[in-house]
Design a protein around this motif. Sequence first.
Motif, PDB file in Angstrom:
ATOM      1  N   ASP A   1     -59.932 -45.294  -7.566  1.00 15.39           N
ATOM      2  CA  ASP A   1     -60.296 -45.003  -8.951  1.00 15.39           C
ATOM      3  C   ASP A   1     -61.102 -43.722  -9.102  1.00 15.39           C
ATOM      4  O   ASP A   1     -61.015 -43.050 -10.147  1.00 15.39           O
ATOM      5  N   LEU A   2     -61.906 -43.388  -8.092  1.00 11.80           N
ATOM      6  CA  LEU A   2     -62.809 -42.236  -8.203  1.00 11.80           C
ATOM      7  C   LEU A   2     -62.280 -40.992  -7.506  1.00 11.80           C
ATOM      8  O   LEU A   2     -62.958 -39.958  -7.474  1.00 11.80           O
ATOM      9  N   ARG A   3     -61.076 -41.079  -6.947  1.00  9.86           N
ATOM     10  CA  ARG A   3     -60.510 -39.922  -6.259  1.00  9.86           C
ATOM     11  C   ARG A   3     -60.385 -38.736  -7.203  1.00  9.86           C
ATOM     12  O   ARG A   3     -60.658 -37.594  -6.824  1.00  9.86           O
ATOM     13  N   LYS A   4     -59.993 -39.016  -8.433  1.00 10.78           N
ATOM     14  CA  LYS A   4     -59.818 -37.926  -9.405  1.00 10.78           C
ATOM     15  C   LYS A   4     -61.149 -37.254  -9.732  1.00 10.78           C
ATOM     16  O   LYS A   4     -61.176 -36.113 -10.212  1.00 10.78           O
ATOM     17  N   ASP A   5     -62.260 -37.950  -9.497  1.00 14.63           N
ATOM     18  CA  ASP A   5     -63.585 -37.375  -9.730  1.00 14.63           C
ATOM     19  C   ASP A   5     -64.120 -36.631  -8.509  1.00 14.63           C
ATOM     20  O   ASP A   5     -65.216 -36.067  -8.559  1.00 14.63           O
ATOM     21  N   GLY A   6     -63.377 -36.676  -7.415  1.00  7.52           N
ATOM     22  CA  GLY A   6     -63.862 -36.041  -6.190  1.00  7.52           C
ATOM     23  C   GLY A   6     -64.985 -36.813  -5.529  1.00  7.52           C
ATOM     24  O   GLY A   6     -65.773 -36.239  -4.769  1.00  7.52           O
ATOM     25  N   ILE A   7     -65.055 -38.130  -5.804  1.00  6.33           N
ATOM     26  CA  ILE A   7     -66.101 -38.967  -5.216  1.00  6.33           C
ATOM     27  C   ILE A   7     -65.535 -39.689  -3.996  1.00  6.33           C
ATOM     28  O   ILE A   7     -64.512 -40.374  -4.077  1.00  6.33           O
ATOM     29  N   THR A   8     -66.203 -39.516  -2.853  1.00  2.00           N
ATOM     30  CA  THR A   8     -65.808 -40.152  -1.599  1.00  2.00           C
ATOM     31  C   THR A   8     -66.541 -41.484  -1.463  1.00  2.00           C
ATOM     32  O   THR A   8     -67.754 -41.553  -1.638  1.00  2.00           O
ATOM     33  N   VAL A   9     -65.792 -42.544  -1.136  1.00  2.00           N
ATOM     34  CA  VAL A   9     -66.371 -43.884  -1.027  1.00  2.00           C
ATOM     35  C   VAL A   9     -66.105 -44.432   0.378  1.00  2.00           C
ATOM     36  O   VAL A   9     -64.954 -44.444   0.835  1.00  2.00           O
ATOM     37  N   LEU A  10     -67.158 -44.871   1.052  1.00  2.00           N
ATOM     38  CA  LEU A  10     -67.071 -45.330   2.438  1.00  2.00           C
ATOM     39  C   LEU A  10     -67.579 -46.751   2.584  1.00  2.00           C
ATOM     40  O   LEU A  10     -68.524 -47.153   1.903  1.00  2.00           O
ATOM     41  N   SER A  11     -66.979 -47.504   3.507  1.00  5.23           N
ATOM     42  CA  SER A  11     -67.574 -48.742   4.010  1.00  5.23           C
ATOM     43  C   SER A  11     -68.108 -48.443   5.405  1.00  5.23           C
ATOM     44  O   SER A  11     -67.373 -47.895   6.245  1.00  5.23           O
ATOM     45  N   LEU A  12     -69.359 -48.796   5.659  1.00  5.82           N
ATOM     46  CA  LEU A  12     -69.985 -48.470   6.934  1.00  5.82           C
ATOM     47  C   LEU A  12     -70.591 -49.708   7.583  1.00  5.82           C
ATOM     48  O   LEU A  12     -71.313 -50.477   6.931  1.00  5.82           O
ATOM     49  N   HIS A  13     -70.292 -49.878   8.855  1.00  3.56           N
ATOM     50  CA  HIS A  13     -70.861 -50.969   9.652  1.00  3.56           C
ATOM     51  C   HIS A  13     -72.064 -50.433  10.413  1.00  3.56           C
ATOM     52  O   HIS A  13     -71.920 -49.509  11.224  1.00  3.56           O
ATOM     53  N   PRO A  14     -73.256 -50.978  10.166  1.00  5.03           N
ATOM     54  CA  PRO A  14     -74.453 -50.420  10.804  1.00  5.03           C
ATOM     55  C   PRO A  14     -74.703 -50.911  12.217  1.00  5.03           C
ATOM     56  O   PRO A  14     -75.640 -50.459  12.868  1.00  5.03           O
TER      57      PRO A  14
END
Length: 220
Positions: free
Chosen positions: A159-172
């Motif tokens: 959904d946010l690709r068009k806004d240039g927003i990168t979204v990550l899931s991270l395992h700590p």
Amino acid sequence: MLITGASRGLGRELASLYAADNWRVIACLRGGASLGGEIETQLLDVSDPSSIGALGRALQGVAIDVVINNAGIRGDTGGLSTLDGDDFVEVMRINALAPLLLARALRANLLAGESRVIANISSRAGSLAEGTLDDDDGDYAYRCSKAALNMATVKLAQDLRKDGITVLSLHPGWVKTDMGGDEASVPVATSAAGLKAIIDKADPADSGSFRSYDGRRISW
């Protein structure tokens, strides 16, 4: 840089790391404690949608480069026999719903920023492929909430690709914090440094991915 759940543990370590790297850090806490130094604080109860909305209004017009959704709870660990509906819903509300509401509340802030990264602190425990390989703990609520958060990451990335927003899931990793316990194997500083390295290098090609603090890609 905005970090939720920054009063202790991994969130506090991340806040300190970024502050030491000369970032303006907004640390979100349920209480009014100060983290010292140049770290700013904002009151936030991620279990309360109205509190999330109030945070968005308080930060109106503030450019934010990175949002780290770190706040989370574990809930009941006993398994099916001790599963409690209210506990389950609360874990889902905090671990899976709150990051979505924060992404919506802070979308304009991210658009005004440069890096435009949302980093969701997930867990390998939420991986359908890998999440039950190492232990037999119950953790129904926690595991389900992190699996839901992973789906939220993928949907937000779309959904946010068009806004240039990168979204990550991270395992700590299994981090030595109050939640991780004394038997945990990864020092807080090691986890935070690894997560920071991934976040700092993230670009749109990484959006929607699931990574461990050590850089390894985790199967969904």
